[in-house]
Design a protein around this motif. Structure first.
Motif, PDB file in Angstrom:
ATOM      1  N   TYR A   3       0.852  -1.190   0.000  1.00  0.00           N
ATOM      2  CA  TYR A   3       0.000   0.000   0.000  1.00  0.00           C
ATOM      3  C   TYR A   3       0.885   1.236   0.000  1.00  0.00           C
ATOM      4  CZ  TYR A   3       1.110   0.434   4.975  1.00  0.00           C
ATOM      5  OH  TYR A   3       1.761   0.569   6.171  1.00  0.00           O
ATOM      6  N   ILE A   9      -0.194   8.853  -1.350  1.00  0.00           N
ATOM      7  CA  ILE A   9      -1.584   8.926  -1.804  1.00  0.00           C
ATOM      8  C   ILE A   9      -1.914  10.357  -2.229  1.00  0.00           C
ATOM      9  CG2 ILE A   9      -3.997   8.549  -1.203  1.00  0.00           C
ATOM     10  CD1 ILE A   9      -3.046   6.648   0.989  1.00  0.00           C
ATOM     11  N   SER A 178      -4.722   3.963  -2.107  1.00  0.00           N
ATOM     12  CA  SER A 178      -3.586   3.511  -1.300  1.00  0.00           C
ATOM     13  C   SER A 178      -3.168   2.088  -1.641  1.00  0.00           C
ATOM     14  CB  SER A 178      -3.941   3.573   0.188  1.00  0.00           C
ATOM     15  OG  SER A 178      -4.818   2.513   0.554  1.00  0.00           O
TER      16      SER A 178
END
Length: 297
Positions: A3, A9, A178
């Motif tokens: 992630y 992000i 993510s």
């Protein structure tokens, strides 16, 4: 399961917002229509499953419906679509980073509003009204009941409910960015979306299906719907742009310049406190990661 961290992000979302804002009219209208239809299908699934549940189940029936509704957002973010509430976070974030103009932001939000409305109305009219999926027996009762709850309250209450909704929905989109796998994206989408539905917050695109479905069945009026549409649209914009985009922009993107902060040679100047990806990477903040096609939505 890999992630991206919040800083990554944020950079990825900015790039996504730029792509959204500079899409062609054809892309925005087609993908917007699909997204509106996908959200409507998720809501239709909710109604078809919980309308016949025993009254004794109480709020557990709402939980079941809330657990099913995220199918719509999963289709948008994995299969492809342009959803207004997600764009209300990603496109303003790109504007805050000075990567797009205000006119590009307004153009996108306007086009996606119209396209989402067309997609949701298509499902409400053809599947709900013509096929009768929201106009027979307990399904009609549940549709009218749920639409009536959305129309309750004054402007401020609807506006605040809209904020709560898109605070969670925009976070669902944020969490989907993510993950680098479909399973990770689905998990990121599922829980915040389920939470907003279970709580009962107002989602402007979901309402584009629910309230017109009740109107097509002969209940309520388009004037009543307009009085719901405006505050919920504004509340959703505030929730996505202020409570998610602006909050993370301040936390992870905006770097106030001091007299000693001079860009290193070859990294390019910072503009309005936002540095290019190469400059950001050199300063120790992760640069924008390469996005897969599905991440543009």
């Amino acid at each position: 399961m890999a992630y991206y961290k919040p800083q990554q992000i944020a950079m990825n979302t900015i790039e996504t917002g730029v792509t959204k804002a500079r899409s062609s009219w054809t892309q925005m209208l087609v993908l917007g229509f699909l997204a509106g239809a996908f959200i409507a299908i998720g809501f239709l699934l909710d109604i078809r499953v919980i309308a016949n549940t025993p009254e004794s189940w109480g709020s557990f029936a709402n939980f079941i419906g809330a657990s099913l509704f995220p199918v719509g957002l999963i289709l948008v973010l994995v299969a492809g679509g342009e959803l207004l509430t997600g764009n209300m976070m990603a496109v303003p974030l790109a504007r805050m980073a000075k990567r797009i103009s205000s006119m590009e932001m307004v153009r996108n939000l306007f086009a996606i509003t119209i396209a989402n409305l067309m997609g949701a109305l298509f499902v409400a009219y053809f599947f709900g009204h013509i096929v009768g999926m929201t106009e027979t027996g307990p399904y009609l009762t549940k549709t009218v009941e749920m639409a009536g709850h959305k129309l309750e309250g004054d402007f401020l209450q609807m506006f605040l409910s809209g904020i709560g909704c898109n605070w969670l929905v925009a976070l669902a989109v944020w969490l989907s960015y993510s993950a680098d796998s479909i399973s990770g994206k689905i998990l990121g989408i599922w829980f915040p979306t389920m939470a907003f539905v279970a709580i009962g917050f107002q989602h402007v695109v979901a309402n584009m299906f629910l309230i017109p479905a009740a109107i097509f069945a002969g209940y309520y009026s388009w004037g009543q719907y307009l009085m719901n549409f405006v505050p919920v649209w504004l509340g959703n914009l505030t929730g996505g742009a202020l409570f998610v985009a602006c909050a993370y922009f301040v936390a992870y993107v905006h770097k106030p310049q001091s007299p000693s902060s001079v860009p290193a040679a070859g990294t390019g100047p910072a503009v309005g406190g936002y540095q290019s990806s190469s400059a950001t990477a050199s300063a120790g903040t992760p640069a924008a990661m390469a996005l897969q096609h599905s991440d543009r939505v």
